[in-house]
Enzyme design. Sequence first.
Site, short mmCIF file in Angstrom:
data_model
loop_
_atom_site.label_atom_id
_atom_site.label_comp_id
_atom_site.label_asym_id
_atom_site.label_seq_id
_atom_site.Cartn_x
_atom_site.Cartn_y
_atom_site.Cartn_z
CE1 TYR A 146 35.72 36.89 42.21
CE2 TYR A 146 37.32 38.38 41.27
CZ TYR A 146 36.94 37.10 41.65
OH TYR A 146 37.81 36.06 41.45
CG HIS A 192 34.31 32.53 38.67
ND1 HIS A 192 33.69 33.56 39.31
CD2 HIS A 192 35.44 32.31 39.35
CE1 HIS A 192 34.42 33.95 40.33
NE2 HIS A 192 35.49 33.19 40.38
#
Length: 180
Positions: free
Chosen positions: A46, A116
């Site tokens: 991110y 993820h």
Amino acid sequence: IIVRKLGNTGIELPIVSMGVMRADNPNLVRAAIKAGIKHFDTAHGYGRGNNELMLGEVLKEYPRDSVIIGTKIKPDHYDRTTGTYGPGLTKESIIKKFETSLERLQTDYVDILYLHSVKTKEAILNETISNAFSEIKKQGKARHLGISTHTDEPDMIQAIIDGSIYEIVLTAINFKQDHI
């Protein structure tokens, strides 16, 4: 504040958590803590790592046991088209990527480490990934292991059951999904 246990983990969480993906203002995280939020979800990728850096700067102001930190890593050599991992994937590269996340978060451990954006059962059952995640947990650097997915959740959940190392599924439930 309404609190619930997270599955069999023993973690007690308010029913509202904060996904920090698009948060770049530390005061937003501080306001969330003041409002009773204690579970913060981020990921290695991110903001090209800046999200973990920002969250780590804020959370160092609070006792470590007052917050629940979840982060996600996507191992290298990932094929976005097939959802599988190539032959260059190593246990060492996964652990190194996770160690970078710990440094950014300025902590010795995370409460939840997620694999993820899982798209295939093969990724969940991948032995290299499972071995790396198991070692991270064994070392006490992740209290619990999970996957994050937005794809074919019934099959992903069954693969988690079959693989037996993951305890948590982070997903979105969308009424537009055919299998919901």
